[in-house]
Write an enzyme that holds these catalytic residues in place. Structure first.
Site, PDB file in Angstrom:
ATOM      1  N   TYR A 260       0.819  -1.208   0.000  1.00 40.73           N
ATOM      2  CA  TYR A 260       0.000   0.000   0.000  1.00 40.73           C
ATOM      3  C   TYR A 260       0.859   1.267   0.000  1.00 40.73           C
ATOM      4  O   TYR A 260       0.849   2.049  -0.950  1.00 40.73           O
ATOM      5  CB  TYR A 260      -0.971  -0.026   1.188  1.00 40.73           C
ATOM      6  CG  TYR A 260      -1.863   1.196   1.238  1.00 40.73           C
ATOM      7  CD1 TYR A 260      -2.878   1.368   0.297  1.00 40.73           C
ATOM      8  CD2 TYR A 260      -1.653   2.199   2.181  1.00 40.73           C
ATOM      9  CE1 TYR A 260      -3.676   2.499   0.308  1.00 40.73           C
ATOM     10  CE2 TYR A 260      -2.456   3.337   2.201  1.00 40.73           C
ATOM     11  CZ  TYR A 260      -3.456   3.485   1.264  1.00 40.73           C
ATOM     12  OH  TYR A 260      -4.230   4.612   1.270  1.00 40.73           O
TER      13      TYR A 260
ATOM     14  N   VAL B 225     -15.643  16.059  -5.483  1.00 37.15           N
ATOM     15  CA  VAL B 225     -15.995  17.249  -4.692  1.00 37.15           C
ATOM     16  C   VAL B 225     -16.689  18.280  -5.590  1.00 37.15           C
ATOM     17  O   VAL B 225     -17.685  18.892  -5.199  1.00 37.15           O
ATOM     18  CB  VAL B 225     -14.728  17.842  -4.028  1.00 37.15           C
ATOM     19  CG1 VAL B 225     -15.054  19.159  -3.349  1.00 37.15           C
ATOM     20  CG2 VAL B 225     -14.147  16.865  -3.024  1.00 37.15           C
TER      21      VAL B 225
ATOM     22  N   ASP C 290      -3.285 -23.759 -43.209  1.00 36.49           N
ATOM     23  CA  ASP C 290      -2.519 -22.512 -43.356  1.00 36.49           C
ATOM     24  C   ASP C 290      -1.284 -22.633 -42.458  1.00 36.49           C
ATOM     25  O   ASP C 290      -1.288 -23.404 -41.490  1.00 36.49           O
ATOM     26  CB  ASP C 290      -3.417 -21.334 -42.937  1.00 36.49           C
ATOM     27  CG  ASP C 290      -2.618 -20.066 -42.704  1.00 36.49           C
ATOM     28  OD1 ASP C 290      -1.846 -19.693 -43.602  1.00 36.49           O
ATOM     29  OD2 ASP C 290      -2.756 -19.455 -41.624  1.00 36.49           O
TER      30      ASP C 290
ATOM     31  N   ASP D  54       1.407 -19.728 -41.240  1.00 37.35           N
ATOM     32  CA  ASP D  54       1.687 -18.688 -40.238  1.00 37.35           C
ATOM     33  C   ASP D  54       0.441 -18.337 -39.435  1.00 37.35           C
ATOM     34  O   ASP D  54      -0.606 -18.061 -40.004  1.00 37.35           O
ATOM     35  CB  ASP D  54       2.204 -17.421 -40.919  1.00 37.35           C
ATOM     36  CG  ASP D  54       3.560 -17.647 -41.563  1.00 37.35           C
ATOM     37  OD1 ASP D  54       4.552 -17.646 -40.827  1.00 37.35           O
ATOM     38  OD2 ASP D  54       3.604 -17.864 -42.799  1.00 37.35           O
TER      39      ASP D  54
END
Ligand code: ADQ
Length: 736
Positions: free
Chosen positions: A88, A387, A508, A510
């Site tokens: 923390y 705020v 296929d 690649d």
């Protein structure tokens, strides 16, 4: 029944042990209120740190603590003092917090703090995994827990996980300075939905994911091998009703009920006609720009001396992270500044600054919001800033002026406020002057517009929007057009495979059988792949075709000692039974002389890109370029090429980080169709990962089994997650 699990560093309950007795009070913070509609008894669980270190919890009170938390739908993760220090105060607040707020010089990169951060995140993740059922929805909050989504996903891949970041996500240029940047990104990407306050934070995150992890981003979705992650902005609202009604109660209060603070404020107001109160409320944090605000106030009094003795600045600074040295130094700086200015400027009847360093109860906050004429909030950087919203919500008669920093996320939604750059003292002083002199009509007009928006997009709506979006994301993920090849489907497929008399497989290369590398020449087949292909090849009744956009020389080099059937350059060349390649399609290449110089000019202007010269096609690769730049150049190139090739029989194909120009007459679909027309096949299978494979998926007969690798839009019937899954499936074919 599915439940929602909320995870945040702190629980929405405050625990205190006094004289051996436990006191548990619900906290009133924005997050706790916002999650109210999500955090309902029995249907949800909130997991977090109790606020007491393991050392502070006596064994005798453990049971009582658990019961008290359970009463509020909470469960605790225990953290020891050393963990709190590293996780923390250390990594969260001395590394992430300053870095993500652009205070690079405050950011410390301590390996031990990072390690503690990882360990503590794992603790949180384990707590979730233990508590969660498979159909639960998980919502992880904020910068302390960025690794949790992935840690949970690893143990429970099916869970629905959302993450919301309450602070800014910085630009790539800042983010990339952190040694553990990739780990943090991967941690977050464990989620199905990642939420930010603003679109800017969202696009910073997307850009980092592309640049640092090379991921495919389309609009606000990130395509991973096995999932799609959605990234979106959800500007957090406030509990408008709570603030507005408290202000109304306050307005209608019997004089006997008025607080001491309010009485004091009233007295001072009455003593100076036309006096104006400026209000500054923040956690004491260097990102909030409090010291600079005080200096700007001093500057304002110099520039407009006629306002001396007429205005008063009320500063409420809530103590925060006082163990971190920067916060201690800031506290000292503010104490000194206030002391000096008050010392120099005060008169018998006037103290320019009233300074409170403490947390005040809700009612006192309302006293301040409703009494002060001007809320003056100038964070140097702020994720949202609630705020500002709270101040506007309490202005029941719609008077009051909000001066707000452009660097706060809320500035995006509060255009009617006086927006300022917190570093521009001239502009700030003039805004204060404008605020003091703003006609009531104008104040009301501005506030009315903001109130309307705040009332509608309140915090409950924010939480519900996020949850809805998370649920939709999960549903969509399962309803992609192609179906995933599940265990059951695979078994049915294997049965068909076994029973077939004659099979043909189009594979296929690649992105399907082998992964992508920075240099295409490095993607040579490994032994395991060769072994797999050999086994398939050796099967009677199976014709295996490697079908690729690659050039024939590379495939000759890689596979010439094998007898695999191969179709390359999208269908221009074919080789069978170990014979040299011969032409399958008759195509011209006289256009190449015209196009090559164009591509060369793009290579010159795009560092990292290069041309692959095939016999009948030209490819411009941009895998190694900056992803955004590469994409921009691709668009440019497409425009240039479209006009150039208008009269040739050529097509431009946009593949995976490659743009290829080739004859329109050749494509994998056409080649595959020619192969299946030569013989009677009762099992046709085609698999591939990119756009060029879609020709096969489209053209092959509808009984063909077509499989897309990855979850992209496709014409294929099924999809598999990645190369590992492809090889596993082919391995099972090979065993038949
Ligand atoms: P914070 O940095 O804490 O939050 P902010 O959004 O302004 O900043 O929230 C502060 C909250 O504390 C407000 O709800 C306010 O009412 C309350 N508060 C302020 N002074 C108080 C006092 N003296 N006593 C009691 N309560 C007080 C982080 C990010 C922000 C983001 C929020 C929510 O830094 O940018 O808006 O999370 O996502």
């Amino acid at each position: 029944m599915p439940k929602t699990i909320i995870i945040s560093n702190r629980l929405p309950v405050q625990l205190q042990i006094q004289n051996g007795k436990l006191n548990a009070t619900p906290s009133v913070g924005g997050l706790a209120t916002g999650m109210k509609s999500v955090h309902r008894d029995g249907e949800s669980l909130w997991i977090g740190w109790s606020g007491l270190t393991a050392e502070e919890i006596p064994e005798s009170l453990e049971g009582e603590i658990d019961r008290a938390l359970a009463d509020h739908g909470c469960s605790r993760v225990d953290l020891g003092k050393a963990e709190i220090d590293g996780f923390y105060y250390g990594f969260s607040n001395r590394t992430i917090w300053p870095l993500f707020h652009y205070f690079m010089e405050y950011s410390e990169f301590e390996l031990s703090n990072w390690e503690t951060y990882e360990q503590v995140n794992q603790k949180f993740a384990d707590a979730i995994v233990e508590a969660a059922s498979d159909d639960d929805v998980i919502w992880v909050h904020d910068y302390q827990l960025m690794l949790v989504p992935r840690m949970v996903r690893e143990q429970r891949p099916g869970l629905s996980i959302g993450f919301f970041l309450h602070i800014p996500f910085p630009s790539y240029e800042i983010f990339r300075t952190m040694p553990w940047r990739r780990e943090v990104l991967r941690g977050l990407l464990g989620a199905d939905l990642i939420g930010f306050h603003t679109y800017d934070y969202e696009r910073h995150f997307l850009s980092s994911a592309r640049r640092l992890l090379g991921l495919e981003v389309s609009f606000n979705e990130i395509h991973l091998e096995d999932r799609v992650v959605k990234v979106d902005s959800f500007p957090m609202g406030i509990d408008y009703k709570k603030f507005n009604e408290a202000a109304k109660r306050h307005r209608d209060m019997d004089p006997s009920e008025i607080s001491d603070l309010q009485n004091r404020l009233n007295t001072h107001k009455a003593s100076t006609p036309n006096a104006k109160f400026f209000l500054s409320i923040d956690r004491l944090d260097y990102t909030k720009g409090i010291a600079r605000r005080i200096k700007a106030f001093e500057y304002f009094l110099q520039k407009y001396p006629e306002h001396r003795e007429k205005v008063r600045l009320i500063i409420l600074a809530v103590p925060s992270r006082s163990k971190v040295p920067q916060y201690q130094r800031l506290k000292k700086e503010i104490d000194e500044l206030v002391g000096r200015i008050n010392g120099e400027l005060s008169t018998v009847s006037w103290t320019p600054i009233w300074y409170f360093y403490r947390s005040l109860p809700f009612d006192s906050l309302i006293d301040l919001y409703t009494t002060c004429d001007i809320a003056w909030l100038t964070p140097i950087r702020d994720g949202m800033n609630l705020v500002a919203k709270e101040y506007v919500a309490t202005r029941t008669d719609q008077t009051g002026v909000l001066i707000l920093s452009e660097m706060a996320g809320s500035a995006n939604e509060m255009n009617e406020a006086l927006l300022i750059n917190p570093n521009n003292f001239e502009q700030i002083a003039d805004s204060l002057y404008q605020a003091i002199n703003m006609p009531e009509e104008e104040q009301k007009r501005r506030n009315a517009a903001m109130q309307k928006r705040l009332e509608r997009y309140n915090v409950e709506k924010w939480a519900n929007d996020f949850m809805d979006s998370l649920l939709v994301q999960k549903r969509q993920d399962y309803s992609l057009v192609a179906r995933k090849l599940s265990v059951d489907l695979t078994n049915t497929l294997l049965k068909k495979y076994r029973e077939a008399n004659s099979r043909i497989l189009f594979l296929d290369y690649d992105g399907t059988l082998a992964g992508f590398t920075n240099d295409p020449q490095d993607a040579s087949p490994d032994d395991a792949l060769m072994e797999l292909l050999d086994k398939l090849q050796a099967q009677g009744r199976t014709d295996v075709f490697l079908i690729s956009g690659r050039d024939k020389d590379t495939f000759t080099r890689w596979f010439r000692h094998k007898d695999y059937a191969m179709i390359v350059e999208h269908g221009v060349w074919i080789s069978e039974n170990g014979k040299p390649f011969s032409m399958l399609e008759n195509v011209k290449n006289n256009w190449m002389a015209k196009i090559r110089p164009v591509l060369e000019s793009f290579v010159d202007r795009t560092p990292g890109s290069f041309i692959e010269d095939k016999n009948y096609s030209l490819a411009w690769h941009y895998r190694n370029t900056d992803p955004d730049f590469g994409q921009k150049r691709t668009m440019e190139l497409n425009t240039v090429l479209t006009s150039l090739i208008a009269n040739d029989d050529l097509s431009v194909m946009n593949g995976n980080k490659v743009v290829e120009i080739k004859s329109s007459n050749v494509n994998k679909g056409r080649a595959a169709m020619r192969m299946i027309s030569r013989k009677q096949y009762d099992f046709i299978f085609a698999i591939g990962d990119d756009w060029t494979d879609e020709f096969m998926f489209q053209e092959l007969p509808k009984e063909a089994v077509t499989v897309k690798v990855g979850r992209m839009k496709t014409q294929a019937r099924y999809y598999l997650d990645g190369i590992g899954a492809v090889r596993e499936l082919l391995g099972r074919f090979a065993e038949v």
